[in-house]
Design an enzyme around this catalytic site. Sequence first.
Site, PDB file in Angstrom:
ATOM      1  N   ARG A  73       0.836  -1.409  -0.145  1.00 15.95           N
ATOM      2  CA  ARG A  73       0.025   0.000   0.157  1.00 15.95           C
ATOM      3  C   ARG A  73       0.748   1.159   0.018  1.00 15.95           C
ATOM      4  O   ARG A  73       0.204   2.354   0.078  1.00 15.95           O
ATOM      5  CB  ARG A  73      -0.692  -0.029   1.209  1.00 15.95           C
ATOM      6  CG  ARG A  73      -1.934  -1.113   1.360  1.00 15.95           C
ATOM      7  CD  ARG A  73      -2.561  -1.544   0.352  1.00 15.95           C
ATOM      8  NE  ARG A  73      -3.761  -2.581   0.520  1.00 15.95           N
ATOM      9  CZ  ARG A  73      -4.177  -3.199  -0.515  1.00 15.95           C
ATOM     10  NH1 ARG A  73      -3.867  -2.920  -1.893  1.00 15.95           N
ATOM     11  NH2 ARG A  73      -5.019  -3.934  -0.133  1.00 15.95           N
ATOM     12  N   ASN A  85      -0.189  -2.186  -7.449  1.00 18.40           N
ATOM     13  CA  ASN A  85      -1.338  -0.987  -7.414  1.00 18.40           C
ATOM     14  C   ASN A  85      -1.402  -0.391  -6.185  1.00 18.40           C
ATOM     15  O   ASN A  85      -2.240  -0.530  -5.315  1.00 18.40           O
ATOM     16  CB  ASN A  85      -2.782  -2.229  -7.334  1.00 18.40           C
ATOM     17  CG  ASN A  85      -2.695  -3.330  -6.374  1.00 18.40           C
ATOM     18  OD1 ASN A  85      -1.671  -3.874  -5.734  1.00 18.40           O
ATOM     19  ND2 ASN A  85      -3.902  -3.734  -5.786  1.00 18.40           N
ATOM     20  N   HIS A 103      -3.037 -12.375 -12.621  1.00 15.95           N
ATOM     21  CA  HIS A 103      -4.260 -12.219 -11.852  1.00 15.95           C
ATOM     22  C   HIS A 103      -5.395 -12.853 -13.000  1.00 15.95           C
ATOM     23  O   HIS A 103      -5.716 -11.883 -13.667  1.00 15.95           O
ATOM     24  CB  HIS A 103      -4.729 -10.968 -11.267  1.00 15.95           C
ATOM     25  CG  HIS A 103      -5.979 -11.183 -10.513  1.00 15.95           C
ATOM     26  ND1 HIS A 103      -6.188 -10.623  -9.215  1.00 15.95           N
ATOM     27  CD2 HIS A 103      -7.167 -11.566 -10.674  1.00 15.95           C
ATOM     28  CE1 HIS A 103      -7.283 -10.802  -8.727  1.00 15.95           C
ATOM     29  NE2 HIS A 103      -7.947 -11.473  -9.664  1.00 15.95           N
ATOM     30  N   HIS A 121      -2.321 -16.774  -6.962  1.00 18.20           N
ATOM     31  CA  HIS A 121      -3.398 -17.089  -6.342  1.00 18.20           C
ATOM     32  C   HIS A 121      -4.497 -18.127  -6.925  1.00 18.20           C
ATOM     33  O   HIS A 121      -5.832 -17.724  -7.309  1.00 18.20           O
ATOM     34  CB  HIS A 121      -4.101 -16.087  -5.578  1.00 18.20           C
ATOM     35  CG  HIS A 121      -4.474 -14.979  -6.465  1.00 18.20           C
ATOM     36  ND1 HIS A 121      -4.735 -15.027  -7.655  1.00 18.20           N
ATOM     37  CD2 HIS A 121      -4.326 -13.741  -5.836  1.00 18.20           C
ATOM     38  CE1 HIS A 121      -4.940 -13.523  -8.052  1.00 18.20           C
ATOM     39  NE2 HIS A 121      -4.345 -12.888  -6.982  1.00 18.20           N
ATOM     40  N   ASP A 174      -0.834 -13.156  -0.665  1.00 16.75           N
ATOM     41  CA  ASP A 174      -1.829 -11.940  -1.231  1.00 16.75           C
ATOM     42  C   ASP A 174      -2.202 -11.069  -0.249  1.00 16.75           C
ATOM     43  O   ASP A 174      -3.392 -10.757  -0.087  1.00 16.75           O
ATOM     44  CB  ASP A 174      -2.805 -12.754  -1.999  1.00 16.75           C
ATOM     45  CG  ASP A 174      -3.609 -11.393  -2.925  1.00 16.75           C
ATOM     46  OD1 ASP A 174      -3.171 -10.468  -3.173  1.00 16.75           O
ATOM     47  OD2 ASP A 174      -4.890 -11.792  -3.196  1.00 16.75           O
ATOM     48  N   HIS A 197      -7.020  -4.069   4.039  1.00 24.05           N
ATOM     49  CA  HIS A 197      -8.270  -2.758   4.000  1.00 24.05           C
ATOM     50  C   HIS A 197      -8.441  -2.516   5.344  1.00 24.05           C
ATOM     51  O   HIS A 197      -8.533  -3.414   6.409  1.00 24.05           O
ATOM     52  CB  HIS A 197      -9.175  -3.264   3.084  1.00 24.05           C
ATOM     53  CG  HIS A 197      -8.832  -3.628   1.731  1.00 24.05           C
ATOM     54  ND1 HIS A 197      -8.599  -2.631   0.876  1.00 24.05           N
ATOM     55  CD2 HIS A 197      -8.637  -4.828   0.916  1.00 24.05           C
ATOM     56  CE1 HIS A 197      -8.271  -3.028  -0.306  1.00 24.05           C
ATOM     57  NE2 HIS A 197      -8.514  -4.625  -0.240  1.00 24.05           N
TER      58      HIS A 197
HETATM   59  O1  DOR Z   1      -8.576  -9.655  -2.935  1.00 26.12           O
HETATM   60  C1  DOR Z   1      -7.801  -9.012  -3.552  1.00 26.12           C
HETATM   61  N1  DOR Z   1      -7.198  -7.627  -3.225  1.00 26.12           N
HETATM   62  N2  DOR Z   1      -7.036  -9.541  -4.873  1.00 26.12           N
HETATM   63  C2  DOR Z   1      -6.156  -8.552  -5.685  1.00 26.12           C
HETATM   64  O2  DOR Z   1      -5.659  -9.130  -6.299  1.00 26.12           O
HETATM   65  C3  DOR Z   1      -5.995  -7.152  -5.044  1.00 26.12           C
HETATM   66  C4  DOR Z   1      -6.052  -7.069  -3.693  1.00 26.12           C
HETATM   67  C5  DOR Z   1      -5.984  -5.515  -3.417  1.00 26.12           C
HETATM   68  O3  DOR Z   1      -4.793  -4.816  -3.713  1.00 26.12           O
HETATM   69  O4  DOR Z   1      -6.650  -5.127  -2.380  1.00 26.12           O
END
Ligand code: DOR
Length: 438
Positions: free
Chosen positions: A65, A95, A177, A231, A302, A306
Amino acid sequence: MTALLIRHPRILLPDGEFLLGDILIQQGKIVQIAPEITAPDGSNIIDATGLTLLPGVIDPQVHFREPGLEHKENLFTASCACAKGGVTSFLEMPNTKPLTTTQAPLDQKLQLASEKCLVNYGFFIGATPENLPDLLTTNPVCGIKIFMGSSHGALLVSREAEIEPIFARGDRLIAVHAEDQARILQRRQEFKGITDPAIHSQIQDETAALNATKLALKLSQKYQRRLHILHLSTGIEAEFLRENKPSWVTAEVTPQHLLLNTEAYEKIGTLAQMNPPLRSPENNQILWQALLDGVIDFIATDHAPHTLEEKAKGYPNSPSGMPGVETSLPLMLTQAMAGKCSVSQVSSWMATKPAEAYKIPNKGLIKTGYDADLVLVDLDNYRPVLREDLQTKCGWSPFEGWNLTGWPIITIVGGNIVYERGKLNTEVRGKALQFGKN
Ligand code: DOR
């Protein structure tokens, strides 16, 4: 740097056997492994009687993050969670904000990681429909990440016509992915208005996963291109790979796709929401068998934190993803102690095989001359996953309350102790990982 002598652990050797002996570390490297070693003058000695010494975990898929989404996690908190979980190296996804799609944001991440990370780090470059030149030249990266589905904005590369040129040019590892975005969008409309998070597994269904895995495999075969399937979540994909996987293709599975299933929505609601989604209990079994048989090569968490506030927004506004780096090793070692697999298999899936797949030199085994990235675990005591113990900034785990063994007692990165019996050494910094050519 003073020498470090670890006395009397059960040492996992590269052949999968254990040696009850001593191990000497100097200048960040393993220099001697023997039944009895005389400590050099001034060495730091760890009495590891009763503990098991494993290679440090290499987690080949995490989302940490930073930069840009630090309210969820950052490189410092995530690497503290790694140290506590026995993860000594990680490979992180693009990302973040800005997206890691060119050299400048990669350089920024490497700089931030050198300042903040307790453990070793490497980064993927993310594919967009437009950045092919960057995918060929940006360095150092462990591979190219393609979100074939389940993403939005610039990182989504979902159409075959956009994906194929990436496979056609260059020779870097491509990690996908694999979910079929067109199918997901169509099913999202079909199930519109449903707020039970369990619908997530039906919207992003098994066929969506299989379609994308088949497409990635087809392109990999056409161009003989090194492919890694991230995954893997379904039995049908695993069975397809069992019949069709070329020698240059690898696949991974997460502990949550092995150990959690759609029943989790009832217990933990949107905390069970991730992409690709959790599947039925039968899928757990088929994935386990594929892992045991070598169809699936290794394990990644993975780790995708959040906040609880974000998760509380309710489906479909809740984001997908769950944290994992500080529970993955004890989860898998608990399975080993229950007889599902062996401790050496766990170590192979979580250290040796990821190092091989990403061509990371001198890591993933306990061997003279190798880097001293190690974890001492206790296989005799069970302790539950407790929210108050967690280091991840998001502050929760889908495995809270699970009673696990194999918890790290000491984690060592490059010969430095970064975690010892509940305490982090936040002075230590990891190093940028090196990657050999495919
Ligand atoms: O559940 C997921 N969250 N799968 C992903 O591939 C991305 C990830 C995220 O960055 O939150």
